[in-house]
Design an enzyme around this catalytic site. Sequence first.
Site, PDB file in Angstrom:
ATOM      1  CG  PHE A 153     -13.614   8.554  19.431  1.00  0.00           C
ATOM      2  CD1 PHE A 153     -14.012   8.428  18.027  1.00  0.00           C
ATOM      3  CD2 PHE A 153     -14.308   9.387  19.839  1.00  0.00           C
ATOM      4  CE1 PHE A 153     -14.372   9.094  16.618  1.00  0.00           C
ATOM      5  CE2 PHE A 153     -15.228   9.664  18.917  1.00  0.00           C
ATOM      6  CZ  PHE A 153     -14.783  10.398  18.075  1.00  0.00           C
ATOM      7  CG  ASP A 238     -11.270  11.067  26.683  1.00  0.00           C
ATOM      8  OD1 ASP A 238     -12.578  11.908  26.905  1.00  0.00           O
ATOM      9  OD2 ASP A 238     -11.013  11.033  24.885  1.00  0.00           O
ATOM     10  CE  LYS A 267     -19.309  11.210  23.838  1.00  0.00           C
ATOM     11  NZ  LYS A 267     -19.977  11.607  22.411  1.00  0.00           N
TER      12      LYS A 267
END
Length: 463
Positions: A153, A238, A267
């Site tokens: 993802f 990532d 985030k």
Amino acid sequence: MVSSNLDVSEIFVEREGQRGAMHTRHLNEQLVRVLKTIGYDVGFQKGQGQYLFDRQGARYLDLLSGFGVFAIGRNHPDLRKALKSVLDADLPNLVQLDVSTLAGVLAERLLEYVPYLDKVFFANSGAETVEAAIKFARGATGRPGIVYCGHSFHGLSYGALSLTDDSNFRSGFEPLLPGCTPIPYNDLEALEKALSSRQVGAFIVEPIQGKGVNMPTDEFLPGALALCRKYGTLFIADEIQTGIGRTGKFLAIEHWGIEPDMVLLAKALSGGHVPIGALLTRKNIFDKIFNQMDRAVVHGSTFAKNDLAMAAGIATLDVIKAEKLVENAAKRGAELRLALTRMVPGYELMKEVRGKGLMIGVEFGPPKSLRLKASWNLLETANKGLFCQLITVPLFKDHKILTQVAGHGLHTIKLLPPLVITEEDCSWIERSFDEVIAGSHKVPGAIWSLGKTLVDNAVRKSA
């Protein structure tokens, strides 16, 4: 200047009771229906640290942390102070034909954690950071291909979605970006086959996959980096969810001792208040993108280096260091994984507990006993992965713990709490999981009655 005396907190109080109706009419009606169906529409009123409080004043332990953004907890006073200081200073924000002082400070502090990288590009989100990485990889190498892993993802914008291996998200939006090739996670042979064409600009990978909390073998990430070096492919880590201390190291890749060509962050860097993304990379890559004065703005984003976002990042790093939250994530995560792992032999529906730091997956699987097997199969036939809702819903309703299933159709529950959780919080989690999982082994029982309700809903949906 005339003041309007606007108080948004008063608007919140006045309209809170209408939130569901407003979203049904003006926003996402389906999300409202989901929340009502599973009983999550409790109307949260306040957030402090690792806790949420509903309209009745009940306290919940947040193991979702806004998909990982609240690493330092909700409404941290130091973060709020930093943001207020920016607003009170009348800073010359987003002049555009100028360079940002606070962006320079934040870039400097980020690179102290990743000394083998030299440059930072700021964006507004994780997905936007992935989009930048795709452009940087293609621009720096002259190669069109991007390789990514199964079950990955990386985001939901078009480029990032092209690297996200989830048909539930991709369906209805294809064809996506050409030149994007998936390989199985942990498969070095498949990776070498993909890279051997020498047409691949970059290999992008989550060190620990968020969808499922899938762990790499000890050989995979070092081996992947070696293959990237062999074939002239850039290695992109990532770390949008795993970075900023989540796994008990500042970056998850530190567990395997590798040095990628790009690191993507977002985030937690926001402190939960102001969206931010950051791409950290090598000077030779950066200089191939911004290679002359008339290409100084060849890639950018209007709000990317805004002072509030930069202040949020600076304050977040300061809190993480001052409160030793990376160390706390390692310590509490190890305690929690051990406590949950000890339950596995006692419950046939429990399969495995895995993760690092405070990124933990609790996986369930088919039982052996006939009575449980029949109930399990009924759920799986109706909707694959439905069993985990039989755990998350009573955790929420009966034990005031907010958590999530780790991905569509999966049998894994993900724990992603703020890094500030305490020993008492871990005991709360352990007791609650033990009681709910024990209840799931009683057929008939309250949990399987819930299962029947969920099956009925799934049948009506398919009809």
